[in-house]
Design an enzyme around this catalytic site. Structure first.
Site, PDB file in Angstrom:
ATOM      1  N   SER A   1       0.990  -1.324   0.311  1.00 57.17           N
ATOM      2  CA  SER A   1       0.206  -0.168   0.383  1.00 57.17           C
ATOM      3  C   SER A   1       1.089   1.307   0.029  1.00 57.17           C
ATOM      4  CB  SER A   1      -0.650   0.211   1.743  1.00 57.17           C
ATOM      5  OG  SER A   1      -1.402   1.168   1.491  1.00 57.17           O
TER       6      SER A   1
ATOM      7  N   HIS B   1      -0.896  -0.793  -5.016  1.00 56.42           N
ATOM      8  CA  HIS B   1      -2.122  -0.556  -4.263  1.00 56.42           C
ATOM      9  C   HIS B   1      -2.053   0.678  -3.862  1.00 56.42           C
ATOM     10  CE1 HIS B   1      -5.626  -1.839  -2.146  1.00 56.42           C
ATOM     11  NE2 HIS B   1      -5.491  -0.817  -1.321  1.00 56.42           N
TER      12      HIS B   1
ATOM     13  N   ASP C   1      -4.250   3.728  -2.411  1.00 58.27           N
ATOM     14  CA  ASP C   1      -5.970   3.822  -1.203  1.00 58.27           C
ATOM     15  C   ASP C   1      -6.068   5.408  -1.502  1.00 58.27           C
ATOM     16  OD1 ASP C   1      -5.867   1.821   0.210  1.00 58.27           O
ATOM     17  OD2 ASP C   1      -4.196   1.739   0.882  1.00 58.27           O
TER      18      ASP C   1
ATOM     19  N   MET D   1      -8.756   8.205  -1.036  1.00 60.28           N
ATOM     20  CA  MET D   1     -10.047   8.476   0.451  1.00 60.28           C
ATOM     21  C   MET D   1      -9.548   9.929   0.085  1.00 60.28           C
ATOM     22  SD  MET D   1      -7.442   7.230   4.025  1.00 60.28           S
ATOM     23  CE  MET D   1      -6.658   5.424   3.559  1.00 60.28           C
TER      24      MET D   1
ATOM     25  N   HIS E   1      -7.844   1.776  -5.179  1.00 65.79           N
ATOM     26  CA  HIS E   1      -9.192   1.186  -4.257  1.00 65.79           C
ATOM     27  C   HIS E   1     -10.027   2.836  -3.925  1.00 65.79           C
ATOM     28  CE1 HIS E   1      -9.445  -0.120   0.486  1.00 65.79           C
ATOM     29  NE2 HIS E   1     -11.112  -0.271  -0.233  1.00 65.79           N
TER      30      HIS E   1
ATOM     31  N   MET F   1     -11.886   4.485  -2.264  1.00 65.47           N
ATOM     32  CA  MET F   1     -12.497   5.215  -0.664  1.00 65.47           C
ATOM     33  C   MET F   1     -13.397   5.900  -0.745  1.00 65.47           C
ATOM     34  SD  MET F   1     -10.103   3.301   1.854  1.00 65.47           S
ATOM     35  CE  MET F   1      -8.766   3.102   1.013  1.00 65.47           C
TER      36      MET F   1
ATOM     37  N   MET G   1     -11.694  -5.947   3.743  1.00 65.63           N
ATOM     38  CA  MET G   1     -11.273  -4.789   4.477  1.00 65.63           C
ATOM     39  C   MET G   1     -11.353  -6.054   5.881  1.00 65.63           C
ATOM     40  SD  MET G   1     -10.549  -2.643   2.940  1.00 65.63           S
ATOM     41  CE  MET G   1      -9.510  -1.685   4.233  1.00 65.63           C
TER      42      MET G   1
ATOM     43  N   GLY H   1     -10.006   3.804   5.974  1.00 63.50           N
ATOM     44  CA  GLY H   1      -9.327   5.124   6.200  1.00 63.50           C
ATOM     45  C   GLY H   1      -7.916   5.153   6.708  1.00 63.50           C
ATOM     46  N   PHE H   2      -7.751   4.845   7.387  1.00 63.46           N
ATOM     47  CA  PHE H   2      -6.537   4.164   7.988  1.00 63.46           C
ATOM     48  C   PHE H   2      -5.557   3.304   8.150  1.00 63.46           C
ATOM     49  CE2 PHE H   2      -9.413   7.311  10.575  1.00 63.46           C
ATOM     50  CZ  PHE H   2      -8.860   9.012  10.907  1.00 63.46           C
ATOM     51  N   GLY H   3      -4.046   4.059   7.745  1.00 63.29           N
ATOM     52  CA  GLY H   3      -3.353   2.886   7.981  1.00 63.29           C
ATOM     53  C   GLY H   3      -3.064   2.466   9.700  1.00 63.29           C
ATOM     54  N   GLY H   4      -2.270   1.233   9.323  1.00 56.60           N
ATOM     55  CA  GLY H   4      -1.842   1.247  11.039  1.00 56.60           C
ATOM     56  C   GLY H   4      -2.466   0.172  11.947  1.00 56.60           C
TER      57      GLY H   4
ATOM     58  N   ASP I   1      -7.111  -6.450   2.976  1.00 52.20           N
ATOM     59  CA  ASP I   1      -6.463  -4.859   3.184  1.00 52.20           C
ATOM     60  C   ASP I   1      -6.464  -4.984   4.714  1.00 52.20           C
ATOM     61  OD1 ASP I   1      -5.408  -2.817   3.311  1.00 52.20           O
ATOM     62  OD2 ASP I   1      -6.258  -1.815   1.886  1.00 52.20           O
TER      63      ASP I   1
ATOM     64  N   SER J   1       2.303  -0.724   6.337  1.00 54.55           N
ATOM     65  CA  SER J   1       3.078  -0.464   7.385  1.00 54.55           C
ATOM     66  C   SER J   1       4.151  -1.717   7.210  1.00 54.55           C
ATOM     67  CB  SER J   1       2.809  -0.730   8.735  1.00 54.55           C
ATOM     68  OG  SER J   1       1.858   0.584   8.477  1.00 54.55           O
TER      69      SER J   1
END
Length: 214
Positions: free
Chosen positions: A7, A31, A33, A35, A64, A66, A136, A141-144, A174, A197
């Site tokens: 990502s 990938h 993302d 948003m 992707h 979103m 998902m 909406g958020f990584g990590g 993901d 990450s």
């Protein structure tokens, strides 16, 4: 075959070309993302970054989306060099088949992404029309974020339905994917692993990618 899709949301944006080289040299898919701060509570990046990545990418791009009203942007994402896969969120449209047709009209693989609170049975009627489903394993909406363990049961149910219907639909996962759970995820039916990450924060991204693939 298991494919690894790092990502780019977790990439080093001060040295983005170096992060792109990691994907080009060791992974399978970029990938992306996307948003908008409306469909999900965060804003990531848009066309300038996507097009910059596309200029150096030697592997396929996977967008992707979103975002609200994804149909307004599908054509433009499809026009990006190297775009191979586009997914939109199940929660973002009342007409998923129309969006799938829109993506397919560009010769691009179409997928539907969905959050952990969407019953997988809601996706069953759409499986024959999709090239992949993006499950998902965290809330978009958020990584990590940490991997939600119940995802494995959801993958098994989806895989069982894919086999039952004789579909070629793939499962992409993901969220919180790493060395500790990759084997369980693929055994549950996934063939595309999105890892952010775990790859870009690692001391040796190549080794991590190789480990995830195994």
């Amino acid at each position: 075959m298991i494919r690894i899709a790092p990502s780019m949301l977790a990439a080093d944006f001060l040295h983005l070309e170096e992060s792109c080289k990691v994907v080009n040299d060791y992974a399978d898919i970029f990938h992306l993302d996307i948003m908008d701060g409306s469909q999900v509570p965060n804003i990531s990046f848009g066309f300038p970054v996507v097009e910059a990545i596309a200029e150096v990418a030697r592997k396929p791009l996977d967008a992707h989306l979103m975002i609200v009203n994804p149909e307004k942007y599908i054509d433009r994402f499809a026009a990006v060099k190297g775009m191979s896969m586009i997914s939109f969120h199940f929660e973002a449209t009342a007409e998923p088949l129309r969006l799938i047709e829109q993506i397919h009209s560009h010769g691009i693989q179409a997928g539907i992404a969905f959050n952990p609170d969407v019953p997988v049975e809601s996706l069953f009627p759409l499986i024959p029309y999709c090239d992949f489903l993006l499950c998902m394993s965290v809330f978009a909406g958020f990584g990590g974020q940490k991997f939600i363990p119940e995802t494995l049961d959801r993958l098994r149910a989806l895989k069982e339905e894919i086999v039952r219907t004789g579909s070629n639909c793939e499962l992409e996962v993901d969220g919180g994917v790493g060395e500790s759970n990759a084997k369980a995820i693929t055994e549950a039916g996934a063939s595309i692993l999105v890892a952010g990450s775990a790859v870009f924060k690692a001391d040796d991204p190549a080794a991590i990618i190789a480990s995830l693939r195994q």
